[in-house]
Design an enzyme around this catalytic site. Structure first.
Site, PDB file in Angstrom:
ATOM      1  N   SER A 123      -6.419   0.614 -31.279  1.00  8.41           N
ATOM      2  CA  SER A 123      -6.981   0.464 -32.617  1.00  8.41           C
ATOM      3  C   SER A 123      -6.889  -0.977 -33.090  1.00  8.41           C
ATOM      4  O   SER A 123      -7.388  -1.295 -34.156  1.00  8.41           O
ATOM      5  CB  SER A 123      -6.250   1.387 -33.586  1.00  8.41           C
ATOM      6  OG  SER A 123      -4.912   1.538 -33.242  1.00  8.41           O
ATOM      7  N   HIS A 144     -12.860   3.300 -29.035  1.00  5.39           N
ATOM      8  CA  HIS A 144     -11.928   3.655 -30.101  1.00  5.39           C
ATOM      9  C   HIS A 144     -12.367   4.949 -30.781  1.00  5.39           C
ATOM     10  O   HIS A 144     -13.334   4.964 -31.545  1.00  5.39           O
ATOM     11  CB  HIS A 144     -11.866   2.487 -31.111  1.00  5.39           C
ATOM     12  CG  HIS A 144     -10.923   2.692 -32.233  1.00  5.39           C
ATOM     13  ND1 HIS A 144     -11.141   2.179 -33.488  1.00  5.39           N
ATOM     14  CD2 HIS A 144      -9.741   3.375 -32.305  1.00  5.39           C
ATOM     15  CE1 HIS A 144     -10.145   2.528 -34.272  1.00  5.39           C
ATOM     16  NE2 HIS A 144      -9.291   3.253 -33.582  1.00  5.39           N
ATOM     17  N   GLU A 156     -16.034   3.858 -31.824  1.00  6.14           N
ATOM     18  CA  GLU A 156     -16.311   2.434 -32.006  1.00  6.14           C
ATOM     19  C   GLU A 156     -16.168   1.777 -30.631  1.00  6.14           C
ATOM     20  O   GLU A 156     -15.125   1.907 -29.986  1.00  6.14           O
ATOM     21  CB  GLU A 156     -15.243   1.911 -32.977  1.00  6.14           C
ATOM     22  CG  GLU A 156     -15.420   0.541 -33.474  1.00  6.14           C
ATOM     23  CD  GLU A 156     -14.364   0.207 -34.550  1.00  6.14           C
ATOM     24  OE1 GLU A 156     -13.231   0.744 -34.507  1.00  6.14           O
ATOM     25  OE2 GLU A 156     -14.676  -0.618 -35.414  1.00  6.14           O
ATOM     26  N   ASN A 194     -10.806  -0.071 -38.667  1.00  2.00           N
ATOM     27  CA  ASN A 194      -9.454  -0.333 -39.180  1.00  2.00           C
ATOM     28  C   ASN A 194      -9.387  -1.559 -40.084  1.00  2.00           C
ATOM     29  O   ASN A 194      -8.445  -1.696 -40.868  1.00  2.00           O
ATOM     30  CB  ASN A 194      -8.452  -0.437 -38.036  1.00  2.00           C
ATOM     31  CG  ASN A 194      -8.092   0.946 -37.528  1.00  2.00           C
ATOM     32  OD1 ASN A 194      -8.041   1.896 -38.317  1.00  2.00           O
ATOM     33  ND2 ASN A 194      -7.880   1.083 -36.241  1.00  2.00           N
TER      34      ASN A 194
HETATM   35  N1  3HC Z   1      -7.888  18.983 -34.365  1.00  2.00           N
HETATM   36  C1  3HC Z   1      -9.011  19.706 -34.166  1.00  2.00           C
HETATM   37  N2  3HC Z   1      -9.739  20.220 -35.160  1.00  2.00           N
HETATM   38  C2  3HC Z   1      -9.305  20.041 -36.404  1.00  2.00           C
HETATM   39  C3  3HC Z   1      -8.141  19.319 -36.699  1.00  2.00           C
HETATM   40  C4  3HC Z   1      -7.414  18.773 -35.621  1.00  2.00           C
HETATM   41  N3  3HC Z   1      -6.300  18.055 -35.791  1.00  2.00           N
HETATM   42  N4  3HC Z   1      -7.965  19.293 -38.036  1.00  2.00           N
HETATM   43  C5  3HC Z   1      -8.995  19.997 -38.564  1.00  2.00           C
HETATM   44  N5  3HC Z   1      -9.796  20.428 -37.576  1.00  2.00           N
HETATM   45  C6  3HC Z   1     -11.033  21.219 -37.726  1.00  2.00           C
HETATM   46  C7  3HC Z   1     -10.742  22.535 -38.333  1.00  2.00           C
HETATM   47  O1  3HC Z   1     -10.377  23.464 -37.326  1.00  2.00           O
HETATM   48  C8  3HC Z   1     -12.064  22.876 -38.960  1.00  2.00           C
HETATM   49  O2  3HC Z   1     -12.960  23.357 -37.959  1.00  2.00           O
HETATM   50  P1  3HC Z   1     -14.040  24.502 -38.294  1.00  2.00           P
HETATM   51  O3  3HC Z   1     -14.937  23.938 -39.364  1.00  2.00           O
HETATM   52  O4  3HC Z   1     -14.702  24.670 -36.985  1.00  2.00           O
HETATM   53  O5  3HC Z   1     -13.249  25.674 -38.749  1.00  2.00           O
HETATM   54  C9  3HC Z   1     -12.590  21.526 -39.425  1.00  2.00           C
HETATM   55  O6  3HC Z   1     -11.879  20.544 -38.663  1.00  2.00           O
HETATM   56  C10 3HC Z   1     -12.325  21.318 -40.887  1.00  2.00           C
HETATM   57  O7  3HC Z   1     -10.933  21.499 -41.076  1.00  2.00           O
HETATM   58  P2  3HC Z   1     -10.259  22.142 -42.350  1.00  2.00           P
HETATM   59  O8  3HC Z   1     -11.229  23.086 -42.997  1.00  2.00           O
HETATM   60  O9  3HC Z   1      -8.905  22.630 -42.012  1.00  2.00           O
HETATM   61  O10 3HC Z   1      -9.941  20.938 -43.290  1.00  2.00           O
HETATM   62  P3  3HC Z   1     -10.885  19.821 -43.826  1.00  2.00           P
HETATM   63  O11 3HC Z   1     -12.213  20.324 -44.191  1.00  2.00           O
HETATM   64  O12 3HC Z   1     -10.036  19.152 -44.842  1.00  2.00           O
HETATM   65  O13 3HC Z   1     -11.071  18.819 -42.597  1.00  2.00           O
HETATM   66  C11 3HC Z   1     -10.395  16.855 -41.507  1.00  2.00           C
HETATM   67  C12 3HC Z   1      -9.989  18.244 -41.918  1.00  2.00           C
HETATM   68  C13 3HC Z   1     -11.584  16.921 -40.563  1.00  2.00           C
HETATM   69  C14 3HC Z   1      -9.201  16.248 -40.799  1.00  2.00           C
HETATM   70  C15 3HC Z   1     -10.815  16.070 -42.791  1.00  2.00           C
HETATM   71  O14 3HC Z   1      -9.797  16.163 -43.745  1.00  2.00           O
HETATM   72  C16 3HC Z   1     -11.116  14.631 -42.528  1.00  2.00           C
HETATM   73  O15 3HC Z   1     -12.198  14.271 -42.099  1.00  2.00           O
HETATM   74  N6  3HC Z   1     -10.131  13.749 -42.816  1.00  2.00           N
HETATM   75  C17 3HC Z   1     -10.289  12.317 -42.605  1.00  2.00           C
HETATM   76  C18 3HC Z   1      -9.919  12.005 -41.190  1.00  2.00           C
HETATM   77  C19 3HC Z   1     -10.080  10.549 -40.893  1.00  2.00           C
HETATM   78  O16 3HC Z   1     -10.388   9.722 -41.734  1.00  2.00           O
HETATM   79  N7  3HC Z   1      -9.861  10.191 -39.629  1.00  2.00           N
HETATM   80  C20 3HC Z   1      -9.982   8.825 -39.189  1.00  2.00           C
HETATM   81  C21 3HC Z   1      -8.642   8.230 -39.164  1.00  2.00           C
HETATM   82  S1  3HC Z   1      -8.723   6.558 -38.659  1.00  2.00           S
HETATM   83  C22 3HC Z   1      -8.516   6.607 -37.018  1.00  2.00           C
HETATM   84  O17 3HC Z   1      -8.334   7.625 -36.402  1.00  2.00           O
HETATM   85  C23 3HC Z   1      -8.515   5.265 -36.366  1.00  2.00           C
HETATM   86  C24 3HC Z   1      -7.130   4.914 -35.900  1.00  2.00           C
HETATM   87  O18 3HC Z   1      -7.242   3.780 -35.087  1.00  2.00           O
HETATM   88  C25 3HC Z   1      -6.154   4.630 -36.999  1.00  2.00           C
END
Ligand code: 3HC
Length: 293
Positions: A123, A144, A156, A194
């Site tokens: 990242s 990424h 990315e 990031n």
């Molecule tokens: N693994 C697999 N699937 C997951 C999961 C996980 N850890 N967490 C949630 N899901 C799935 C659920 O099973 C659900 O699937 P479905 O629609 O098929 O039933 C779907 O995602 C939606 O989940 P929920 O209904 O439980 O909850 P939300 O609607 O709140 O979604 C989320 C969860 C997708 C994690 C959402 O909150 C989200 O998009 N959050 C932001 C995540 C984000 O910004 N990620 C980027 C981080 S930055 C990064 O990774 C870069 C690094 O370098 C730092």
């Protein structure tokens, strides 16, 4: 260099949350996956977590039991990096520590097939540096993924200075086979995502540190006030506070601007071992399945 349609087997280095997610989406899209970690036991534990994730998809009728079984059959575990010599495409998803990743790329440069592409899910660490250590910099690229990998659409793609056009195109095509959308980014600390995200998460830490509100207030403010799916503190917990601190430090040191200085509260959480969801405690507390308490 290997062509996109020749990529049949993916070597994944690291069975943590990112490596597992990458292995899962690759196997679901039909690729053979070889997973390695510090020991075969750690990699096997990672495969078990992938099985649980697929099981949840079966329970929700997203995939059939037959697809789950076929996906699992495509995932194998090996002892270590030396066993990845047959894979056309390798992706490193080890913890965000520069010396560790440099050592991995040095070894991959020695053991991978001559035409293989060597990708890093880093990242923040320089792809150009990793490429130089591998001895085959034209084949090294950043791929990424976002957390959680199976859900997040974006990958990315980061080109080091010497990365070839062919390596870039094969990597874009592979990400598309996984059902992802790609963006290209220059190899400058934080890349695109990031560079945006970490200042937000760090600022949320400062807001908590300065007592602007409780963690819940800050997260609810961003969720409902800005329509983000998660608040910044719960997202920092998901990413891992050690990873957030590491990236913030890289931005601070390498871009040299004090606006990126990591919040002392973030440093304290990491020093306490409160690394977020994976550790059971960060800004919030979690059970051993990662559910908020
Ligand atoms: N693994 C697999 N699937 C997951 C999961 C996980 N850890 N967490 C949630 N899901 C799935 C659920 O099973 C659900 O699937 P479905 O629609 O098929 O039933 C779907 O995602 C939606 O989940 P929920 O209904 O439980 O909850 P939300 O609607 O709140 O979604 C989320 C969860 C997708 C994690 C959402 O909150 C989200 O998009 N959050 C932001 C995540 C984000 O910004 N990620 C980027 C981080 S930055 C990064 O990774 C870069 C690094 O370098 C730092």
């Amino acid at each position: 260099m290997v062509k996109a349609e020749e990529v049949r087997s993916l070597g994944v280095v690291g069975a943590g949350q990112m490596g597992r997610g990458i292995a899962q989406v690759a196997a679901q899209s039909g690729l053979g996956v070889v997973l390695v970690d510090q020991s075969p036991e750690v990699a096997k534990a990672g495969v078990e977590r992938i099985r649980e994730a697929l099981e949840r998809l079966v329970d929700k009728d997203r995939i059939s039991a037959a697809v789950r079984d076929a996906t699992m059959e495509r995932i194998g575990v090996r002892d270590g990096l030396a066993d990845l010599g047959a894979c056309e495409f390798l992706i490193e998803a080890a913890p965000e520590k520069e010396e560790l990743k440099l050592q991995i790329f040095e070894k991959l440069g020695q053991v991978a097939r001559d035409d293989a592409i060597l990708a890093s899910n880093t990242s923040s660490i320089s792809i150009t540096k990793l490429g130089a250590r591998s001895g085959r910099p034209e084949s090294v690229i950043g791929m990424h993924f976002m957390n959680p990998v199976p859900v997040m659409k974006l990958v990315e793609i980061v080109r080091g200075l010497p990365t070839s056009d062919e390596a870039y195109q094969v990597t874009v095509d592979l990400a598309r086979r996984f059902g992802k959308v790609t963006i290209g980014a220059r190899d400058i600390p934080g890349f695109i995502v990031n560079r945006m995200l970490i200042p937000l998460l760090n600022e949320a830490c400062y807001a908590l540190y300065e007592g602007l509100g409780t963690a819940e207030d800050i997260d609810t403010g961003v969720k409902l006030g800005l329509n983000h799916p998660m608040g910044p503190l719960e997202l920092a917990d998901l990413v891992g506070l050690d990873t957030c601190l590491y990236i913030a430090s890289v931005l601070h040191e390498e871009l040299g601007d004090d606006k990126y200085r990591p919040c002392p509260l973030l440093r304290q959480h990491v020093a306490a071992g409160w690394l977020g969801r994976k550790a059971g405690r960060g800004f919030y507390r979690y059970d051993d399945r990662g559910q908020r308490l």
